[in-house]
Write a protein that holds these residues in place. Structure first.
Motif, PDB file in Angstrom:
ATOM      1  N   MET A   1      28.653 -24.061  24.457  1.00 27.04           N
ATOM      2  CA  MET A   1      27.489 -24.258  23.755  1.00 27.04           C
ATOM      3  C   MET A   1      27.117 -22.776  23.260  1.00 27.04           C
ATOM      4  SD  MET A   1      23.897 -26.083  24.422  1.00 27.04           S
ATOM      5  CE  MET A   1      24.648 -27.793  24.276  1.00 27.04           C
ATOM      6  N   VAL A   2      26.733 -22.781  21.950  1.00 27.27           N
ATOM      7  CA  VAL A   2      26.482 -21.706  21.132  1.00 27.27           C
ATOM      8  C   VAL A   2      24.907 -21.441  21.147  1.00 27.27           C
ATOM      9  CG1 VAL A   2      26.560 -20.480  18.827  1.00 27.27           C
ATOM     10  CG2 VAL A   2      28.579 -21.935  19.764  1.00 27.27           C
ATOM     11  N   ASN A   3      24.593 -20.216  21.516  1.00 25.91           N
ATOM     12  CA  ASN A   3      22.953 -19.617  21.133  1.00 25.91           C
ATOM     13  C   ASN A   3      23.058 -19.374  19.921  1.00 25.91           C
ATOM     14  OD1 ASN A   3      21.526 -20.054  23.589  1.00 25.91           O
ATOM     15  ND2 ASN A   3      22.162 -18.134  24.328  1.00 25.91           N
ATOM     16  N   PHE A   4      21.992 -19.782  19.243  1.00 25.46           N
ATOM     17  CA  PHE A   4      21.691 -19.714  17.756  1.00 25.46           C
ATOM     18  C   PHE A   4      20.358 -19.457  17.450  1.00 25.46           C
ATOM     19  CE2 PHE A   4      21.326 -21.072  13.577  1.00 25.46           C
ATOM     20  CZ  PHE A   4      21.959 -20.325  12.529  1.00 25.46           C
ATOM     21  N   ASN A   5      19.862 -18.103  17.159  1.00 22.09           N
ATOM     22  CA  ASN A   5      18.576 -17.749  16.959  1.00 22.09           C
ATOM     23  C   ASN A   5      18.096 -18.076  15.382  1.00 22.09           C
ATOM     24  OD1 ASN A   5      17.957 -16.730  19.459  1.00 22.09           O
ATOM     25  ND2 ASN A   5      18.942 -14.901  19.074  1.00 22.09           N
ATOM     26  N   VAL A   6      17.147 -18.854  15.291  1.00 17.71           N
ATOM     27  CA  VAL A   6      16.428 -19.202  13.978  1.00 17.71           C
ATOM     28  C   VAL A   6      14.928 -18.840  13.938  1.00 17.71           C
ATOM     29  CG1 VAL A   6      15.957 -20.914  12.388  1.00 17.71           C
ATOM     30  CG2 VAL A   6      18.099 -21.192  13.819  1.00 17.71           C
ATOM     31  N   ARG A   7      14.738 -18.324  12.689  1.00 16.62           N
ATOM     32  CA  ARG A   7      13.162 -17.883  12.418  1.00 16.62           C
ATOM     33  C   ARG A   7      12.397 -19.207  11.759  1.00 16.62           C
ATOM     34  NH1 ARG A   7      14.600 -12.200  10.373  1.00 16.62           N
ATOM     35  NH2 ARG A   7      15.105 -11.362  12.577  1.00 16.62           N
ATOM     36  N   PHE A   8      11.330 -19.555  12.215  1.00 13.67           N
ATOM     37  CA  PHE A   8      10.817 -20.617  11.536  1.00 13.67           C
ATOM     38  C   PHE A   8       9.396 -20.122  11.054  1.00 13.67           C
ATOM     39  CE2 PHE A   8      13.459 -23.243  14.188  1.00 13.67           C
ATOM     40  CZ  PHE A   8      13.755 -24.347  13.525  1.00 13.67           C
ATOM     41  N   PRO A   9       8.968 -20.566   9.929  1.00  9.42           N
ATOM     42  CA  PRO A   9       7.585 -20.226   9.641  1.00  9.42           C
ATOM     43  C   PRO A   9       6.760 -21.152  10.459  1.00  9.42           C
ATOM     44  CG  PRO A   9       9.030 -21.152   7.716  1.00  9.42           C
ATOM     45  CD  PRO A   9       9.870 -21.189   8.871  1.00  9.42           C
TER      46      PRO A   9
END
Length: 69
Positions: A1-9
């Motif tokens: 599984m891949v860790n993926f950081n996303v910024r959300f408003p």
């Protein structure tokens, strides 16, 4: 599984959090579900129900007691 950081408003995060709560999912599971629906992997009607029947229970997922008898 891949860790993926996303910024959300903030407002989008609040909407996803509210939808996750309504669907009784974690925020992570809700985001994965929404991506799958968006990509056409699952249908949005009843994604966890076999045959799309909302009265049918969701299938059990693998666990220590899931092997056939």
């Amino acid at each position: 599984m891949v860790n993926f950081n996303v910024r959300f408003p903030d407002d989008l995060h609040a909407r996803v959090r509210a939808q996750a709560t309504a669907d009784r999912r974690s925020i992570n599971s809700e985001i994965l579900h929404l991506i799958e629906v968006g990509l056409g992997t699952v249908t949005s009607d009843a994604p966890d129900r076999p045959g799309g029947d909302p009265a049918s229970p969701a299938p059990l997922r693998g666990g220590p007691d899931s092997s056939p008898s």
